[in-house]
Scaffold this motif. Structure first.
Motif, PDB file in Angstrom:
ATOM      1  N   PHE A   5       0.830  -1.204   0.000  1.00 30.06           N
ATOM      2  CA  PHE A   5       0.000   0.000   0.000  1.00 30.06           C
ATOM      3  C   PHE A   5       0.870   1.262   0.000  1.00 30.06           C
ATOM      4  CE2 PHE A   5      -3.259  -2.873   2.042  1.00 30.06           C
ATOM      5  CZ  PHE A   5      -4.142  -2.837   0.971  1.00 30.06           C
ATOM      6  N   LEU A   6       1.964   1.239   0.745  1.00 30.50           N
ATOM      7  CA  LEU A   6       2.881   2.378   0.752  1.00 30.50           C
ATOM      8  C   LEU A   6       3.473   2.607  -0.640  1.00 30.50           C
ATOM      9  CD1 LEU A   6       4.768   1.796   4.125  1.00 30.50           C
ATOM     10  CD2 LEU A   6       3.212   3.682   3.613  1.00 30.50           C
ATOM     11  N   ALA A  16       0.783   4.222  -2.804  1.00 27.11           N
ATOM     12  CA  ALA A  16       0.619   5.629  -2.434  1.00 27.11           C
ATOM     13  C   ALA A  16       1.791   6.465  -2.941  1.00 27.11           C
ATOM     14  CB  ALA A  16       0.480   5.753  -0.916  1.00 27.11           C
ATOM     15  N   PRO A  65      -4.999   9.407  -2.630  1.00 25.95           N
ATOM     16  CA  PRO A  65      -5.682   8.625  -1.593  1.00 25.95           C
ATOM     17  C   PRO A  65      -6.080   7.257  -2.148  1.00 25.95           C
ATOM     18  CG  PRO A  65      -6.612  10.842  -1.767  1.00 25.95           C
ATOM     19  CD  PRO A  65      -5.711  10.651  -2.953  1.00 25.95           C
ATOM     20  N   LEU A  66      -6.286   6.289  -1.245  1.00 23.33           N
ATOM     21  CA  LEU A  66      -6.594   4.922  -1.656  1.00 23.33           C
ATOM     22  C   LEU A  66      -8.055   4.577  -1.388  1.00 23.33           C
ATOM     23  CD1 LEU A  66      -3.483   3.066  -0.164  1.00 23.33           C
ATOM     24  CD2 LEU A  66      -3.677   4.248  -2.370  1.00 23.33           C
ATOM     25  N   ASP A  71      -4.462  -0.196   8.308  1.00 28.40           N
ATOM     26  CA  ASP A  71      -3.879   1.099   8.641  1.00 28.40           C
ATOM     27  C   ASP A  71      -4.116   1.489  10.093  1.00 28.40           C
ATOM     28  OD1 ASP A  71      -6.588   1.179   7.759  1.00 28.40           O
ATOM     29  OD2 ASP A  71      -6.491   3.357   7.639  1.00 28.40           O
ATOM     30  N   TRP A  88       6.049   2.081  11.514  1.00 29.40           N
ATOM     31  CA  TRP A  88       4.885   2.740  10.898  1.00 29.40           C
ATOM     32  C   TRP A  88       3.670   2.562  11.802  1.00 29.40           C
ATOM     33  CZ3 TRP A  88      -0.048   2.146   8.972  1.00 29.40           C
ATOM     34  CH2 TRP A  88      -0.486   3.106   8.057  1.00 29.40           C
ATOM     35  N   ALA A 127       5.577   7.160   2.524  1.00 28.58           N
ATOM     36  CA  ALA A 127       4.522   7.863   1.796  1.00 28.58           C
ATOM     37  C   ALA A 127       3.392   8.212   2.749  1.00 28.58           C
ATOM     38  CB  ALA A 127       3.996   7.002   0.650  1.00 28.58           C
ATOM     39  N   ASP A 128       2.725   9.303   2.459  1.00 28.22           N
ATOM     40  CA  ASP A 128       1.504   9.636   3.188  1.00 28.22           C
ATOM     41  C   ASP A 128       0.382   8.753   2.669  1.00 28.22           C
ATOM     42  OD1 ASP A 128       2.725  11.646   4.669  1.00 28.22           O
ATOM     43  OD2 ASP A 128       2.338  13.158   3.129  1.00 28.22           O
ATOM     44  N   VAL A 129      -0.309   8.079   3.574  1.00 25.68           N
ATOM     45  CA  VAL A 129      -1.390   7.173   3.172  1.00 25.68           C
ATOM     46  C   VAL A 129      -2.707   7.702   3.716  1.00 25.68           C
ATOM     47  CG1 VAL A 129      -2.336   4.856   3.354  1.00 25.68           C
ATOM     48  CG2 VAL A 129       0.123   5.168   3.125  1.00 25.68           C
ATOM     49  N   GLU A 130      -3.644   7.908   2.807  1.00 27.69           N
ATOM     50  CA  GLU A 130      -5.001   8.291   3.193  1.00 27.69           C
ATOM     51  C   GLU A 130      -5.968   7.274   2.605  1.00 27.69           C
ATOM     52  OE1 GLU A 130      -8.411  11.649   2.184  1.00 27.69           O
ATOM     53  OE2 GLU A 130      -6.311  12.086   1.716  1.00 27.69           O
ATOM     54  N   VAL A 131      -6.765   6.646   3.446  1.00 23.58           N
ATOM     55  CA  VAL A 131      -7.780   5.703   2.971  1.00 23.58           C
ATOM     56  C   VAL A 131      -9.096   6.462   2.844  1.00 23.58           C
ATOM     57  CG1 VAL A 131      -9.054   3.588   3.460  1.00 23.58           C
ATOM     58  CG2 VAL A 131      -6.612   3.728   4.017  1.00 23.58           C
TER      59      VAL A 131
END
Length: 355
Positions: A135-136, A139, A145-146, A162, A173, A193-197
């Motif tokens: 996922f990282l 992203a 965003p995911l 997450d 993390w 990476a910044d991860v936004e779901v």
């Protein structure tokens, strides 16, 4: 039932015994070995197992694990105190253990015959240790965003990856969490990476509700009885899933994917993912699903990318392959490998992959 058929089933139990031993469950390995050597058709349950019409192997109907899960359910529910007395943490000898199992085949017949009809569901939270770096990577490569779509999500525990905390080698993390994942890690650190779901959803033919007592019993019964760390970790994840209110949709994987992939999603990266689930689809449905995802990929754009992240067996001896496909290019790379229960991850990454 023919002798040839029953011998084929006994051999499948022995193969499962080796797999259980390799995955750190000597009790379940012993249980499968005893069943292979001592099970008879004198009971209705024994006759059902030894005459099983489908593929008994772990990649098919997982018959040995159906039996193990059924007996563990009897133990965890308190329905069979004599069986509980020979299960971990107790350490009964083979004769005592099998005598209790044989008694259960008779006195718990109705429960066992019904439960054996259901395929095992492995809610292994540690698989998120392999998913997170994927996922990282998505992203980092897309900068978007995911949206998450998990096939074969069962109770949805890996839909909330997450919300866990991770120690992947020297890479840390996530914030404080009741679920801490720290697999044996080999390779470079995953990308930062910044991860936004933005959205999460999952489907399963038989989804388990983490807030349901019956579904919790089923979920925990398929975790091997001598692996208390897995039971504890899953219990923490189940509580988190209950609090989150995330529900897995009861649906056929292909029908559900068709709906999920039919909606344009500009500005986000849509991630289809699955862990040790795709292999259980019948070949025709598997082919239909592959074509469906590829078609959606052909319509992906830089503004609305599509990704497929999968941790699945590929016939190689060392764990499962972690594959990532990214559209609009459609490129697929093996970005790592991982243990089936997430005990270790061998990470390569998108840049280092030669697949």
């Amino acid at each position: 039932m023919t002798d040839e058929r029953s011998q084929a089933i006994r051999q499948s139990f022995l193969r499962q015994a080796k797999a259980c031993h390799d995955l750190g469950s000597p009790f379940t390995a012993r249980h499968c070995t005893l069943a292979a050597e001592r099970l008879t058709a004198e009971t209705r349950v024994g006759a059902m197992i030894l005459g099983w019409p489908g593929n008994p192997d772990g990649t098919g109907d997982a018959l040995a694990l159906r039996l193990a899960g059924t007996l563990h359910a009897l133990v965890r529910s308190g329905q069979d105190p004599a069986l509980s007395a020979v299960y971990p943490p107790h350490n009964a000898d083979n004769d005592t253990l099998w005598a209790a199992v044989e008694a259960a085949l008779r006195q718990d017949e109705a429960f066992m015959l019904e439960r054996l009809k259901s395929a095992p569901q492995t809610n292994e939270v540690r698989r998120s240790s392999a998913l997170l770096p994927g996922f990282l990577t998505i992203a980092a490569l897309t900068g978007k965003p995911l949206i998450l779509s998990e096939v074969g999500a069962s109770a949805g525990l890996n839909l909330q990856w997450d919300r866990y905390s991770y120690q992947l080698g020297d890479f840390r993390w996530g914030g404080a969490s009741a679920v801490e994942l720290a697999p044996l890690w080999e390779g470079p650190p995953p990308p930062t990476a910044d991860v936004e779901v933005a959205e999460r959803a999952g489907c399963d033919l038989n989804p388990l509700d983490p807030s349901s007592e019956d579904d919790r019993l089923r979920l925990f019964s398929y975790i091997w009885a001598d692996q208390q760390d897995r039971l504890d970790r899953t219990a923490a994840a189940v509580e988190m899933a209950t609090e989150s209110g995330v529900k897995v949709e009861k649906a056929d994987a292909i029908d559900w994917l068709r709906k999920r992939l039919g909606t344009p999603r500009p500005g986000v990266a849509h991630v289809i993912y699955h862990t040790i689930a795709w292999q259980y689809l019948p070949p025709a449905l598997k082919a239909e699903g592959e074509a469906l995802i590829a078609d959606a990929g052909s319509r992906a754009t830089d503004a609305a990318p599509l990704a497929r992240l999968q941790l699945e067996a590929d016939g190689k001896p060392e764990g499962a392959a972690l594959l990532l496909t990214l559209w609009p290019t459609g490129e697929t790379r093996e970005i790592g490998r991982a243990d089936f229960h997430g005990r270790w991850v061998k990470w390569v990454g998108w840049q280092g992959s030669t697949a």
